[in-house]
Motif scaffolding. Structure first.
Motif, PDB file in Angstrom:
ATOM      1  N   LEU A   7       0.171  -0.208  -9.341  1.00 17.77           N
ATOM      2  CA  LEU A   7       0.073  -0.970  -7.850  1.00 17.77           C
ATOM      3  C   LEU A   7       0.226  -2.218  -7.939  1.00 17.77           C
ATOM      4  CD1 LEU A   7      -3.065   1.404  -6.261  1.00 17.77           C
ATOM      5  CD2 LEU A   7      -0.257   1.969  -6.188  1.00 17.77           C
ATOM      6  N   LEU A   8      -0.335  -2.992  -8.919  1.00 20.97           N
ATOM      7  CA  LEU A   8      -0.430  -4.372  -9.148  1.00 20.97           C
ATOM      8  C   LEU A   8       0.928  -4.918  -9.497  1.00 20.97           C
ATOM      9  CD1 LEU A   8      -3.594  -5.533 -11.054  1.00 20.97           C
ATOM     10  CD2 LEU A   8      -3.106  -5.266  -8.540  1.00 20.97           C
ATOM     11  N   GLY A   9       1.811  -3.920 -10.196  1.00 21.92           N
ATOM     12  CA  GLY A   9       3.094  -4.291 -10.502  1.00 21.92           C
ATOM     13  C   GLY A   9       4.159  -4.077  -9.364  1.00 21.92           C
ATOM     14  N   MET A  10       3.739  -3.079  -8.154  1.00 20.29           N
ATOM     15  CA  MET A  10       4.479  -3.038  -7.236  1.00 20.29           C
ATOM     16  C   MET A  10       4.120  -4.289  -6.286  1.00 20.29           C
ATOM     17  SD  MET A  10       3.897   0.950  -5.992  1.00 20.29           S
ATOM     18  CE  MET A  10       5.026   0.682  -4.619  1.00 20.29           C
ATOM     19  N   ILE A  11       3.047  -4.729  -6.175  1.00 16.90           N
ATOM     20  CA  ILE A  11       2.503  -5.891  -5.425  1.00 16.90           C
ATOM     21  C   ILE A  11       3.392  -7.398  -5.851  1.00 16.90           C
ATOM     22  CG2 ILE A  11       0.939  -7.352  -4.526  1.00 16.90           C
ATOM     23  CD1 ILE A  11      -1.038  -5.177  -4.842  1.00 16.90           C
ATOM     24  N   ALA A  12       3.388  -7.314  -7.225  1.00 11.19           N
ATOM     25  CA  ALA A  12       4.026  -8.410  -7.893  1.00 11.19           C
ATOM     26  C   ALA A  12       5.547  -8.438  -7.728  1.00 11.19           C
ATOM     27  CB  ALA A  12       3.850  -8.499  -9.394  1.00 11.19           C
ATOM     28  N   VAL A 151      -8.111  -0.984  -5.785  1.00 13.64           N
ATOM     29  CA  VAL A 151      -7.467  -1.797  -5.800  1.00 13.64           C
ATOM     30  C   VAL A 151      -7.741  -2.922  -4.465  1.00 13.64           C
ATOM     31  CG1 VAL A 151      -5.147  -3.095  -5.920  1.00 13.64           C
ATOM     32  CG2 VAL A 151      -5.656  -0.864  -7.228  1.00 13.64           C
ATOM     33  N   ILE A 152      -8.406  -4.032  -5.062  1.00 14.79           N
ATOM     34  CA  ILE A 152      -8.607  -4.978  -3.572  1.00 14.79           C
ATOM     35  C   ILE A 152      -7.364  -6.101  -3.486  1.00 14.79           C
ATOM     36  CG2 ILE A 152     -10.084  -6.794  -3.002  1.00 14.79           C
ATOM     37  CD1 ILE A 152     -12.374  -5.724  -4.556  1.00 14.79           C
ATOM     38  N   LEU A 153      -6.806  -5.816  -2.266  1.00 14.74           N
ATOM     39  CA  LEU A 153      -5.829  -6.437  -1.812  1.00 14.74           C
ATOM     40  C   LEU A 153      -5.983  -8.069  -1.361  1.00 14.74           C
ATOM     41  CD1 LEU A 153      -3.523  -3.761  -0.257  1.00 14.74           C
ATOM     42  CD2 LEU A 153      -3.629  -4.511  -2.691  1.00 14.74           C
ATOM     43  N   SER A 155      -5.477 -11.594   1.060  1.00 11.26           N
ATOM     44  CA  SER A 155      -5.084 -11.787   2.296  1.00 11.26           C
ATOM     45  C   SER A 155      -3.790 -12.450   2.621  1.00 11.26           C
ATOM     46  CB  SER A 155      -6.167 -12.979   3.195  1.00 11.26           C
ATOM     47  OG  SER A 155      -6.047 -14.129   2.300  1.00 11.26           O
ATOM     48  N   SER A 156      -3.193 -12.886   1.302  1.00  8.19           N
ATOM     49  CA  SER A 156      -1.734 -13.533   1.223  1.00  8.19           C
ATOM     50  C   SER A 156      -0.817 -12.242   1.154  1.00  8.19           C
ATOM     51  CB  SER A 156      -1.655 -14.079   0.012  1.00  8.19           C
ATOM     52  OG  SER A 156      -1.775 -13.687  -1.192  1.00  8.19           O
ATOM     53  N   ILE A 157      -1.073 -11.070   1.050  1.00  6.89           N
ATOM     54  CA  ILE A 157      -0.053  -9.891   1.047  1.00  6.89           C
ATOM     55  C   ILE A 157       0.294  -9.459   2.400  1.00  6.89           C
ATOM     56  CG2 ILE A 157       0.295  -7.426  -0.087  1.00  6.89           C
ATOM     57  CD1 ILE A 157      -1.816  -8.144  -1.986  1.00  6.89           C
ATOM     58  N   PRO A 158       1.431  -9.329   2.536  1.00  6.38           N
ATOM     59  CA  PRO A 158       2.010  -8.963   3.902  1.00  6.38           C
ATOM     60  C   PRO A 158       1.468  -7.472   4.378  1.00  6.38           C
ATOM     61  CG  PRO A 158       3.861  -9.830   2.642  1.00  6.38           C
ATOM     62  CD  PRO A 158       2.834  -9.495   1.711  1.00  6.38           C
ATOM     63  N   GLU A 159       1.249  -7.185   5.797  1.00  2.73           N
ATOM     64  CA  GLU A 159       1.041  -5.979   6.015  1.00  2.73           C
ATOM     65  C   GLU A 159       1.696  -4.782   5.519  1.00  2.73           C
ATOM     66  OE1 GLU A 159      -1.594  -2.938   7.606  1.00  2.73           O
ATOM     67  OE2 GLU A 159      -2.079  -5.155   7.075  1.00  2.73           O
ATOM     68  N   ASN A 160       2.965  -4.885   5.626  1.00  4.85           N
ATOM     69  CA  ASN A 160       3.774  -3.910   5.200  1.00  4.85           C
ATOM     70  C   ASN A 160       3.920  -3.564   3.884  1.00  4.85           C
ATOM     71  OD1 ASN A 160       4.961  -3.491   7.919  1.00  4.85           O
ATOM     72  ND2 ASN A 160       6.918  -4.881   7.659  1.00  4.85           N
ATOM     73  N   THR A 161       3.634  -4.471   2.983  1.00  3.76           N
ATOM     74  CA  THR A 161       3.053  -4.258   1.613  1.00  3.76           C
ATOM     75  C   THR A 161       1.651  -3.519   1.615  1.00  3.76           C
ATOM     76  OG1 THR A 161       4.546  -6.182   1.027  1.00  3.76           O
ATOM     77  CG2 THR A 161       3.131  -5.344  -0.651  1.00  3.76           C
ATOM     78  N   CYS A 162       1.014  -4.072   2.239  1.00  7.29           N
ATOM     79  CA  CYS A 162      -0.587  -3.394   2.285  1.00  7.29           C
ATOM     80  C   CYS A 162      -0.268  -2.049   2.574  1.00  7.29           C
ATOM     81  CB  CYS A 162      -1.281  -4.018   2.923  1.00  7.29           C
ATOM     82  SG  CYS A 162      -1.905  -5.542   2.368  1.00  7.29           S
ATOM     83  N   LEU A 164       2.482   0.014   2.152  1.00  8.33           N
ATOM     84  CA  LEU A 164       2.966   0.814   1.260  1.00  8.33           C
ATOM     85  C   LEU A 164       1.989   1.110   0.065  1.00  8.33           C
ATOM     86  CD1 LEU A 164       5.466   1.792  -0.292  1.00  8.33           C
ATOM     87  CD2 LEU A 164       5.940  -0.420  -1.058  1.00  8.33           C
ATOM     88  N   ILE A 165       1.298   0.147  -0.316  1.00  9.40           N
ATOM     89  CA  ILE A 165       0.154   0.112  -1.274  1.00  9.40           C
ATOM     90  C   ILE A 165      -0.783   1.231  -1.092  1.00  9.40           C
ATOM     91  CG2 ILE A 165      -1.662  -0.880  -2.763  1.00  9.40           C
ATOM     92  CD1 ILE A 165       1.276  -1.688  -3.608  1.00  9.40           C
ATOM     93  N   ARG A 166      -1.423   1.216   0.105  1.00  8.57           N
ATOM     94  CA  ARG A 166      -2.158   2.375   0.728  1.00  8.57           C
ATOM     95  C   ARG A 166      -1.546   3.619   0.631  1.00  8.57           C
ATOM     96  NH1 ARG A 166      -4.003  -1.958   4.429  1.00  8.57           N
ATOM     97  NH2 ARG A 166      -2.465  -1.116   6.039  1.00  8.57           N
ATOM     98  N   PHE A 167      -0.479   3.618   0.967  1.00 10.28           N
ATOM     99  CA  PHE A 167       0.223   4.934   0.886  1.00 10.28           C
ATOM    100  C   PHE A 167       0.441   5.517  -0.516  1.00 10.28           C
ATOM    101  CE2 PHE A 167       4.239   7.374   0.251  1.00 10.28           C
ATOM    102  CZ  PHE A 167       3.793   8.392   1.105  1.00 10.28           C
ATOM    103  N   LEU A 168       0.736   4.631  -1.457  1.00 15.24           N
ATOM    104  CA  LEU A 168       0.999   5.019  -2.797  1.00 15.24           C
ATOM    105  C   LEU A 168      -0.380   5.433  -3.417  1.00 15.24           C
ATOM    106  CD1 LEU A 168       3.456   5.328  -4.671  1.00 15.24           C
ATOM    107  CD2 LEU A 168       4.106   4.187  -2.613  1.00 15.24           C
ATOM    108  N   LYS A 169      -1.421   4.675  -3.061  1.00 14.24           N
ATOM    109  CA  LYS A 169      -2.743   4.868  -3.678  1.00 14.24           C
ATOM    110  C   LYS A 169      -3.197   6.311  -3.221  1.00 14.24           C
ATOM    111  CE  LYS A 169      -6.242   2.272  -2.088  1.00 14.24           C
ATOM    112  NZ  LYS A 169      -7.368   1.097  -1.932  1.00 14.24           N
ATOM    113  N   SER A 170      -2.887   6.544  -1.806  1.00 11.05           N
ATOM    114  CA  SER A 170      -3.383   7.812  -1.645  1.00 11.05           C
ATOM    115  C   SER A 170      -2.768   8.996  -2.030  1.00 11.05           C
ATOM    116  CB  SER A 170      -3.156   7.994  -0.075  1.00 11.05           C
ATOM    117  OG  SER A 170      -3.366   9.164   0.341  1.00 11.05           O
ATOM    118  N   SER A 171      -1.322   8.783  -2.585  1.00 13.11           N
ATOM    119  CA  SER A 171      -0.234   9.648  -3.102  1.00 13.11           C
ATOM    120  C   SER A 171      -0.927  10.006  -4.470  1.00 13.11           C
ATOM    121  CB  SER A 171       0.871   9.318  -3.028  1.00 13.11           C
ATOM    122  OG  SER A 171       1.588   9.184  -1.581  1.00 13.11           O
TER     123      SER A 171
END
Length: 249
Positions: A7-12, A151-153, A155-162, A164-171
């Motif tokens: 998930l961190l790789g996706m964010i990066a 994974v703690i996100l 505040s600088s991460i855009p909401e759309n990215t958040c 996506l990360i929440r969706f993949l984390k759940s998956s």
């Protein structure tokens, strides 16, 4: 633990304006390589051109932030926990610039949830016991699905990215998405996993190769600092050891 690194790789990759992303690993031991490879997979899921520049903090010539700055690399995956003996306060995924560093996101380990799940498994009678006379270590393949990892996100991460990360984390947690599955090549373009296949937990635990998209290598023991050599002799990947030490293993 590699689930969080994915998930961190996706964010990066979603935040980086360049294809180049940094990864500062510590010890070349079993369990570390899956995190590196998962990070690369996550980054290349967002940006297929992403290149992960792998460095090792335990090498004799440990790279500094200047190494990454000189190469225009601004997002770097680093240590999972802050060491009280070091001045460096960066952890997880951080952003590097001429003005300093800023933490972006990090993995956290819920040890309370881990021990709660362990005790509950004993009370349910589902705890695995070993019937042999010799004591044997037991493995618990727990991560996002058991709430022992998160994974703690920042505040600088855009909401759309958040989202996506929440969706993949759940998956990942519900088992509908498997990280090490499908066609996978290592960085020498040898196929390590075929179509409609997935690596087994044992394959992941014993992983000793770097996935496609990683620029770097696994160091040998003679390249490491003195304080790292004892741990690597005990738990290190076979290719890190000398010929005589490999025979002992």
């Amino acid at each position: 633990m590699y689930e969080g690194k994915f998930l961190l790789g996706m964010i990066a990759a979603s935040l980086s304006e360049q294809d180049d992303i940094g990864y500062l690993a510590d010890y070349p031991i079993y369990g570390v390589i899956p995190g590196i490879n998962a990070f690369a997979l996550g980054a290349r899921m967002i940006n297929p051109r992403a290149r992960i520049h792998l460095q090792w903090s335990t090498m004799q010539d440990c790279p500094s932030d200047q190494y990454f700055l000189d190469r225009g690399i601004s997002f770097i995956s680093s240590q999972n926990m802050i060491s009280p003996t070091k001045e460096d306060r960066t952890l997880g995924l951080y952003h590097l610039s001429d003005k300093g560093t800023r933490n972006v996101a990090t993995t956290v380990y819920q040890w309370g949830a881990f021990y709660e799940e362990l005790i509950n498994s004993i009370m349910r009678g589902s705890w695995k016991t070993d019937s042999t006379k010799e004591p044997k270590a037991l493995n618990y393949w727990w991560g996002l699905s058991a709430n022992v990892l998160d994974v703690i996100l920042g505040s600088s991460i855009p909401e759309n990215t958040c989202r996506l990360i929440r969706f993949l984390k759940s998956s990942i947690a519900n088992g509908s998405f498997t990280i090490f599955s499908g066609i996978l090549y290592d960085n020498e373009h040898t196929m390590r996993c075929g179509e409609n296949e997935a690596l087994t937990p044992e394959d992941v635990m014993m992983m000793d190769w770097l996935i496609e998209g990683i620029e770097g290598e696994i160091p040998t023991i003679d390249q490491l600092s003195d304080h790292a050599k004892d741990l690597v002799r005990l738990r290190g990947l076979k290719q890190t050891l000398s010929e005589g030490e490999r025979q002992l293993v």
